[in-house]
Write a protein that holds these residues in place. Sequence first.
Motif, PDB file in Angstrom:
ATOM      1  N   ASP A  16       0.812  -1.213   0.000  1.00 23.33           N
ATOM      2  CA  ASP A  16       0.000   0.000   0.000  1.00 23.33           C
ATOM      3  C   ASP A  16       0.852   1.273   0.000  1.00 23.33           C
ATOM      4  O   ASP A  16       0.492   2.256  -0.650  1.00 23.33           O
ATOM      5  CB  ASP A  16      -0.961   0.000   1.189  1.00 23.33           C
ATOM      6  CG  ASP A  16      -2.083  -1.018   1.014  1.00 23.33           C
ATOM      7  OD1 ASP A  16      -2.400  -1.350  -0.149  1.00 23.33           O
ATOM      8  OD2 ASP A  16      -2.633  -1.483   2.029  1.00 23.33           O
ATOM      9  N   ILE A  20       1.005   4.409  -2.699  1.00 31.75           N
ATOM     10  CA  ILE A  20       0.910   5.816  -2.299  1.00 31.75           C
ATOM     11  C   ILE A  20       2.070   6.610  -2.899  1.00 31.75           C
ATOM     12  O   ILE A  20       1.879   7.695  -3.452  1.00 31.75           O
ATOM     13  CB  ILE A  20       0.888   5.943  -0.763  1.00 31.75           C
ATOM     14  CG1 ILE A  20      -0.444   5.426  -0.213  1.00 31.75           C
ATOM     15  CG2 ILE A  20       1.113   7.382  -0.323  1.00 31.75           C
ATOM     16  CD1 ILE A  20      -0.481   5.264   1.296  1.00 31.75           C
ATOM     17  N   GLN A  23       1.686   7.231  -6.622  1.00 33.58           N
ATOM     18  CA  GLN A  23       0.749   8.305  -6.922  1.00 33.58           C
ATOM     19  C   GLN A  23       1.341   9.672  -6.623  1.00 33.58           C
ATOM     20  O   GLN A  23       0.946  10.665  -7.225  1.00 33.58           O
ATOM     21  CB  GLN A  23      -0.541   8.116  -6.111  1.00 33.58           C
ATOM     22  CG  GLN A  23      -1.338   6.904  -6.529  1.00 33.58           C
ATOM     23  CD  GLN A  23      -2.484   6.624  -5.583  1.00 33.58           C
ATOM     24  OE1 GLN A  23      -2.592   7.236  -4.515  1.00 33.58           O
ATOM     25  NE2 GLN A  23      -3.334   5.685  -5.948  1.00 33.58           N
ATOM     26  N   GLN A  24       2.295   9.754  -5.714  1.00 30.83           N
ATOM     27  CA  GLN A  24       2.866  11.038  -5.311  1.00 30.83           C
ATOM     28  C   GLN A  24       4.211  11.319  -5.973  1.00 30.83           C
ATOM     29  O   GLN A  24       5.000  12.090  -5.450  1.00 30.83           O
ATOM     30  CB  GLN A  24       3.047  11.074  -3.799  1.00 30.83           C
ATOM     31  CG  GLN A  24       1.767  11.121  -3.034  1.00 30.83           C
ATOM     32  CD  GLN A  24       2.014  11.289  -1.557  1.00 30.83           C
ATOM     33  OE1 GLN A  24       3.134  11.182  -1.080  1.00 30.83           O
ATOM     34  NE2 GLN A  24       0.956  11.548  -0.817  1.00 30.83           N
ATOM     35  N   SER A  69       6.259  14.816   5.825  1.00 30.80           N
ATOM     36  CA  SER A  69       4.856  14.527   5.494  1.00 30.80           C
ATOM     37  C   SER A  69       4.434  13.134   5.973  1.00 30.80           C
ATOM     38  O   SER A  69       3.497  12.551   5.430  1.00 30.80           O
ATOM     39  CB  SER A  69       4.638  14.665   3.991  1.00 30.80           C
ATOM     40  OG  SER A  69       5.426  13.718   3.300  1.00 30.80           O
ATOM     41  N   THR A  72       0.616  12.725   6.966  1.00 27.38           N
ATOM     42  CA  THR A  72      -0.354  12.594   5.881  1.00 27.38           C
ATOM     43  C   THR A  72      -0.202  11.244   5.181  1.00 27.38           C
ATOM     44  O   THR A  72      -1.204  10.655   4.758  1.00 27.38           O
ATOM     45  CB  THR A  72      -0.198  13.733   4.860  1.00 27.38           C
ATOM     46  OG1 THR A  72       1.130  13.729   4.340  1.00 27.38           O
ATOM     47  CG2 THR A  72      -0.484  15.076   5.484  1.00 27.38           C
ATOM     48  N   ILE A  73       1.036  10.748   5.082  1.00 28.29           N
ATOM     49  CA  ILE A  73       1.243   9.426   4.483  1.00 28.29           C
ATOM     50  C   ILE A  73       0.605   8.360   5.368  1.00 28.29           C
ATOM     51  O   ILE A  73      -0.026   7.423   4.865  1.00 28.29           O
ATOM     52  CB  ILE A  73       2.751   9.165   4.274  1.00 28.29           C
ATOM     53  CG1 ILE A  73       3.308  10.127   3.231  1.00 28.29           C
ATOM     54  CG2 ILE A  73       3.001   7.721   3.855  1.00 28.29           C
ATOM     55  CD1 ILE A  73       4.811  10.111   3.099  1.00 28.29           C
ATOM     56  N   TYR A  75      -1.947   8.785   7.315  1.00 27.07           N
ATOM     57  CA  TYR A  75      -3.393   8.916   7.154  1.00 27.07           C
ATOM     58  C   TYR A  75      -3.863   8.215   5.878  1.00 27.07           C
ATOM     59  O   TYR A  75      -4.857   7.496   5.891  1.00 27.07           O
ATOM     60  CB  TYR A  75      -3.792  10.397   7.132  1.00 27.07           C
ATOM     61  CG  TYR A  75      -5.257  10.606   6.877  1.00 27.07           C
ATOM     62  CD1 TYR A  75      -6.193  10.399   7.875  1.00 27.07           C
ATOM     63  CD2 TYR A  75      -5.713  11.002   5.621  1.00 27.07           C
ATOM     64  CE1 TYR A  75      -7.542  10.574   7.638  1.00 27.07           C
ATOM     65  CE2 TYR A  75      -7.057  11.182   5.371  1.00 27.07           C
ATOM     66  CZ  TYR A  75      -7.969  10.960   6.380  1.00 27.07           C
ATOM     67  OH  TYR A  75      -9.308  11.125   6.148  1.00 27.07           O
ATOM     68  N   GLU A  76      -3.140   8.432   4.772  1.00 31.86           N
ATOM     69  CA  GLU A  76      -3.508   7.768   3.520  1.00 31.86           C
ATOM     70  C   GLU A  76      -3.384   6.260   3.648  1.00 31.86           C
ATOM     71  O   GLU A  76      -4.228   5.511   3.127  1.00 31.86           O
ATOM     72  CB  GLU A  76      -2.629   8.272   2.379  1.00 31.86           C
ATOM     73  CG  GLU A  76      -2.911   9.696   1.980  1.00 31.86           C
ATOM     74  CD  GLU A  76      -2.005  10.174   0.868  1.00 31.86           C
ATOM     75  OE1 GLU A  76      -1.562   9.344   0.049  1.00 31.86           O
ATOM     76  OE2 GLU A  76      -1.735  11.387   0.822  1.00 31.86           O
ATOM     77  N   LEU A  77      -2.357   5.798   4.342  1.00 26.89           N
ATOM     78  CA  LEU A  77      -2.189   4.367   4.567  1.00 26.89           C
ATOM     79  C   LEU A  77      -3.330   3.822   5.416  1.00 26.89           C
ATOM     80  O   LEU A  77      -3.867   2.742   5.133  1.00 26.89           O
ATOM     81  CB  LEU A  77      -0.846   4.077   5.228  1.00 26.89           C
ATOM     82  CG  LEU A  77      -0.552   2.624   5.564  1.00 26.89           C
ATOM     83  CD1 LEU A  77      -0.422   1.801   4.289  1.00 26.89           C
ATOM     84  CD2 LEU A  77       0.696   2.513   6.403  1.00 26.89           C
ATOM     85  N   GLN A  79      -6.333   4.895   5.548  1.00 24.13           N
ATOM     86  CA  GLN A  79      -7.536   4.809   4.722  1.00 24.13           C
ATOM     87  C   GLN A  79      -7.532   3.544   3.859  1.00 24.13           C
ATOM     88  O   GLN A  79      -8.570   2.958   3.600  1.00 24.13           O
ATOM     89  CB  GLN A  79      -7.659   6.049   3.830  1.00 24.13           C
ATOM     90  CG  GLN A  79      -7.870   7.335   4.583  1.00 24.13           C
ATOM     91  CD  GLN A  79      -9.109   7.296   5.445  1.00 24.13           C
ATOM     92  OE1 GLN A  79     -10.175   6.917   4.979  1.00 24.13           O
ATOM     93  NE2 GLN A  79      -8.966   7.659   6.703  1.00 24.13           N
ATOM     94  N   LYS A  80      -6.339   3.116   3.426  1.00 22.35           N
ATOM     95  CA  LYS A  80      -6.246   1.925   2.585  1.00 22.35           C
ATOM     96  C   LYS A  80      -6.374   0.629   3.389  1.00 22.35           C
ATOM     97  O   LYS A  80      -6.917  -0.351   2.891  1.00 22.35           O
ATOM     98  CB  LYS A  80      -4.925   1.921   1.813  1.00 22.35           C
ATOM     99  CG  LYS A  80      -4.862   2.944   0.703  1.00 22.35           C
ATOM    100  CD  LYS A  80      -3.569   2.796  -0.072  1.00 22.35           C
ATOM    101  CE  LYS A  80      -3.508   3.747  -1.224  1.00 22.35           C
ATOM    102  NZ  LYS A  80      -4.355   3.364  -2.334  1.00 22.35           N
TER     103      LYS A  80
END
Length: 111
Positions: A16, A20, A23-24, A69, A72-73, A75-77, A79-80
Motif C-alpha cells: 500500500d 501511495i 501516486q505522489q 509529510s 499525511t502518508i 493517514y492515507e495508509l 484509509q487503505k
Amino acid sequence: MESTRQAKISRLIQKDLSEIFRQQTAKTQGKIVSVTNVRVSPDLSVARVYLSIFPSDNNEEVLESIKASARTIRYELAQKVRFQLRKCPELAFFLDDSLDYIENIDNLLKS
C-alpha cells in the motif's frame, strides 16, 4: 524472528505504501521512490519503512520531505488498510542504500 502476523502486515504495508508513493511521484521532484522493506515491531505499533530513491542524487532531501509529510502518508495508509488493521502503526522512514552498495561493488570489480 518475525511472526507470521508481522510478516503479513509488513507485506500489506509495503504494497500500500508503494502505491501511495507511486501516486505522489510529482511531489517528490520527479524522483522514483520505492519501498524495499518494511519491518513491523512485535506489538504492531511501529513500522520501519526502508526506501530506495532513484536517481540517488539529493536523496537525503527527498527523505527529509517524506519524513516531514509522514503524518499525511500515515493517514492515507490508514484509509487503505482500515478494513484489515484496527490501528495503523507509526511510520519511521529510513534510506535503503543497498542498491548503491551493490553498484559500488560492481564498479570495483570492473576496475
